[in-house]
Write a protein that holds these residues in place. Structure first.
Motif, PDB file in Angstrom:
ATOM      1  N   MET A  84     -72.984  18.893 -62.825  1.00 17.13           N
ATOM      2  CA  MET A  84     -72.899  18.227 -61.550  1.00 17.13           C
ATOM      3  C   MET A  84     -71.520  17.598 -61.440  1.00 17.13           C
ATOM      4  N   THR A  85     -70.914  17.733 -60.297  1.00 15.49           N
ATOM      5  CA  THR A  85     -69.624  17.112 -60.039  1.00 15.49           C
ATOM      6  C   THR A  85     -69.828  16.011 -59.020  1.00 15.49           C
ATOM      7  N   LEU A  86     -69.558  14.782 -59.413  1.00 18.28           N
ATOM      8  CA  LEU A  86     -69.671  13.674 -58.475  1.00 18.28           C
ATOM      9  C   LEU A  86     -68.327  13.494 -57.784  1.00 18.28           C
ATOM     10  N   GLY A  87     -68.364  13.347 -56.478  1.00 17.60           N
ATOM     11  CA  GLY A  87     -67.135  13.107 -55.741  1.00 17.60           C
ATOM     12  C   GLY A  87     -66.451  14.373 -55.293  1.00 17.60           C
ATOM     13  N   GLY A  88     -67.093  15.505 -55.374  1.00 19.75           N
ATOM     14  CA  GLY A  88     -66.493  16.759 -54.945  1.00 19.75           C
ATOM     15  C   GLY A  88     -67.483  17.889 -55.084  1.00 19.75           C
ATOM     16  N   TYR A  89     -66.992  19.102 -54.901  1.00 14.82           N
ATOM     17  CA  TYR A  89     -67.860  20.255 -55.057  1.00 14.82           C
ATOM     18  C   TYR A  89     -67.025  21.462 -55.446  1.00 14.82           C
ATOM     19  N   ASP A  90     -67.696  22.461 -55.969  1.00 10.29           N
ATOM     20  CA  ASP A  90     -67.068  23.726 -56.344  1.00 10.29           C
ATOM     21  C   ASP A  90     -67.164  24.629 -55.123  1.00 10.29           C
ATOM     22  N   SER A  91     -66.035  24.841 -54.427  1.00  9.27           N
ATOM     23  CA  SER A  91     -66.057  25.591 -53.170  1.00  9.27           C
ATOM     24  C   SER A  91     -66.557  27.025 -53.346  1.00  9.27           C
ATOM     25  N   SER A  92     -66.439  27.586 -54.553  1.00  9.39           N
ATOM     26  CA  SER A  92     -66.924  28.950 -54.767  1.00  9.39           C
ATOM     27  C   SER A  92     -68.451  29.009 -54.778  1.00  9.39           C
ATOM     28  N   ARG A  93     -69.103  27.862 -54.943  1.00 12.56           N
ATOM     29  CA  ARG A  93     -70.567  27.808 -54.971  1.00 12.56           C
ATOM     30  C   ARG A  93     -71.142  27.157 -53.721  1.00 12.56           C
ATOM     31  N   PHE A  94     -70.298  26.866 -52.765  1.00  9.90           N
ATOM     32  CA  PHE A  94     -70.722  26.180 -51.555  1.00  9.90           C
ATOM     33  C   PHE A  94     -71.132  27.172 -50.490  1.00  9.90           C
ATOM     34  N   GLU A  95     -72.308  26.975 -49.929  1.00 11.41           N
ATOM     35  CA  GLU A  95     -72.788  27.792 -48.825  1.00 11.41           C
ATOM     36  C   GLU A  95     -72.874  26.901 -47.592  1.00 11.41           C
ATOM     37  N   PRO A  96     -72.008  27.137 -46.598  1.00  9.02           N
ATOM     38  CA  PRO A  96     -72.030  26.293 -45.406  1.00  9.02           C
ATOM     39  C   PRO A  96     -73.399  26.318 -44.729  1.00  9.02           C
ATOM     40  N   GLY A  97     -73.781  25.203 -44.197  1.00 12.78           N
ATOM     41  CA  GLY A  97     -75.059  25.117 -43.499  1.00 12.78           C
ATOM     42  C   GLY A  97     -75.244  23.729 -42.936  1.00 12.78           C
ATOM     43  N   ASN A  98     -76.307  23.562 -42.248  1.00 12.57           N
ATOM     44  CA  ASN A  98     -76.624  22.282 -41.636  1.00 12.57           C
ATOM     45  C   ASN A  98     -77.525  21.513 -42.591  1.00 12.57           C
ATOM     46  N   LEU A  99     -76.944  20.856 -43.583  1.00 16.28           N
ATOM     47  CA  LEU A  99     -77.693  20.164 -44.622  1.00 16.28           C
ATOM     48  C   LEU A  99     -77.457  18.670 -44.510  1.00 16.28           C
ATOM     49  N   SER A 100     -78.505  17.923 -44.586  1.00 16.13           N
ATOM     50  CA  SER A 100     -78.367  16.476 -44.648  1.00 16.13           C
ATOM     51  C   SER A 100     -79.187  15.975 -45.826  1.00 16.13           C
ATOM     52  N   THR A 101     -78.742  14.870 -46.396  1.00 19.42           N
ATOM     53  CA  THR A 101     -79.423  14.288 -47.538  1.00 19.42           C
ATOM     54  C   THR A 101     -79.861  12.882 -47.173  1.00 19.42           C
ATOM     55  N   PRO A 102     -81.154  12.682 -46.952  1.00 21.46           N
ATOM     56  CA  PRO A 102     -81.612  11.341 -46.583  1.00 21.46           C
ATOM     57  C   PRO A 102     -81.597  10.405 -47.795  1.00 21.46           C
ATOM     58  N   PHE A 103     -81.210   9.180 -47.560  1.00 18.38           N
ATOM     59  CA  PHE A 103     -81.233   8.151 -48.590  1.00 18.38           C
ATOM     60  C   PHE A 103     -82.200   7.061 -48.164  1.00 18.38           C
ATOM     61  N   SER A 104     -82.620   6.285 -49.120  1.00 18.25           N
ATOM     62  CA  SER A 104     -83.543   5.193 -48.834  1.00 18.25           C
ATOM     63  C   SER A 104     -82.857   4.160 -47.940  1.00 18.25           C
ATOM     64  N   PRO A 105     -83.582   3.624 -46.961  1.00 17.47           N
ATOM     65  CA  PRO A 105     -83.004   2.568 -46.129  1.00 17.47           C
ATOM     66  C   PRO A 105     -82.898   1.235 -46.878  1.00 17.47           C
ATOM     67  N   ILE A 106     -83.481   1.167 -48.069  1.00 15.59           N
ATOM     68  CA  ILE A 106     -83.434  -0.061 -48.869  1.00 15.59           C
ATOM     69  C   ILE A 106     -82.156  -0.029 -49.704  1.00 15.59           C
ATOM     70  N   ASP A 107     -81.197  -0.887 -49.392  1.00 14.53           N
ATOM     71  CA  ASP A 107     -79.900  -0.877 -50.073  1.00 14.53           C
ATOM     72  C   ASP A 107     -80.000  -1.162 -51.570  1.00 14.53           C
ATOM     73  N   ALA A 108     -80.972  -1.945 -51.978  1.00 11.70           N
ATOM     74  CA  ALA A 108     -81.076  -2.333 -53.384  1.00 11.70           C
ATOM     75  C   ALA A 108     -81.659  -1.232 -54.261  1.00 11.70           C
ATOM     76  N   ARG A 109     -82.197  -0.194 -53.666  1.00  8.43           N
ATOM     77  CA  ARG A 109     -82.824   0.878 -54.435  1.00  8.43           C
ATOM     78  C   ARG A 109     -81.761   1.734 -55.125  1.00  8.43           C
ATOM     79  N   ASP A 110     -82.012   2.141 -56.360  1.00  5.89           N
ATOM     80  CA  ASP A 110     -81.093   3.022 -57.088  1.00  5.89           C
ATOM     81  C   ASP A 110     -80.971   4.360 -56.384  1.00  5.89           C
ATOM     82  N   LEU A 111     -79.777   4.923 -56.412  1.00  5.50           N
ATOM     83  CA  LEU A 111     -79.531   6.237 -55.817  1.00  5.50           C
ATOM     84  C   LEU A 111     -79.898   7.312 -56.838  1.00  5.50           C
ATOM     85  N   THR A 112     -80.831   8.167 -56.487  1.00  3.82           N
ATOM     86  CA  THR A 112     -81.244   9.251 -57.376  1.00  3.82           C
ATOM     87  C   THR A 112     -81.238  10.564 -56.609  1.00  3.82           C
TER      88      THR A 112
END
Length: 90
Positions: free
Chosen positions: A1-29
Motif C-alpha cells: 500500500m502506498t500512502l499519499g499517492g498511487y501507482d498510475s500503472s495500476r489505476f483504473e479511472p472511474g467514479n469512486l468515492s470513499t466514505p469516511f465516518s462523520p465522527i472525527d475522533a474515530r480511527d481511520l481504517t
C-alpha cells in the motif's frame, strides 16, 4: 500500500468515492480485501487496517507476514523491527 499517492500503472479511472465516518475522533481504517502475488493469495481473509499517516506501513496478521516471507524470501530484522530486502530482492 502506498500512502499519499498511487501507482498510475495500476489505476483504473472511474467514479469512486470513499466514505469516511462523520465522527472525527474515530480511527481511520480501510478494509483490505486481498493481497496477491501472481495467482498466490497472501491474505487469507479480509482485514480492517488502521491508517496512520505518520508512518508508511500497513500492519498485517502473522499468517500474512509468513506468506510474504515464504513468497519473497524476506527475513524479519529484530533490531529494526522491519522486513529488509537486499538489492537482488528489491
Amino acid at each position: 500500500m502506498t500512502l499519499g499517492g498511487y501507482d498510475s500503472s495500476r489505476f483504473e479511472p472511474g467514479n469512486l468515492s470513499t466514505p469516511f465516518s462523520p465522527i472525527d475522533a474515530r480511527d481511520l481504517t480501510v478494509q483490505v480485501r486481498s493481497i496477491t502475488s501472481g495467482d498466490e493469495q497472501l491474505l487469507a481473509s479480509p482485514i480492517a487496517s488502521f491508517l496512520d499517516s505518520t508512518v508508511p506501513y500497513i500492519y498485517l496478521p502473522m499468517p500474512a507476514c509468513t506468506a510474504f516471507e515464504n513468497t519473497f524470501g524476506i527475513i524479519w530484522n529484530e533490531t529494526s523491527q522491519l522486513y529488509l530486502m537486499n538489492d537482488t530482492q528489491h
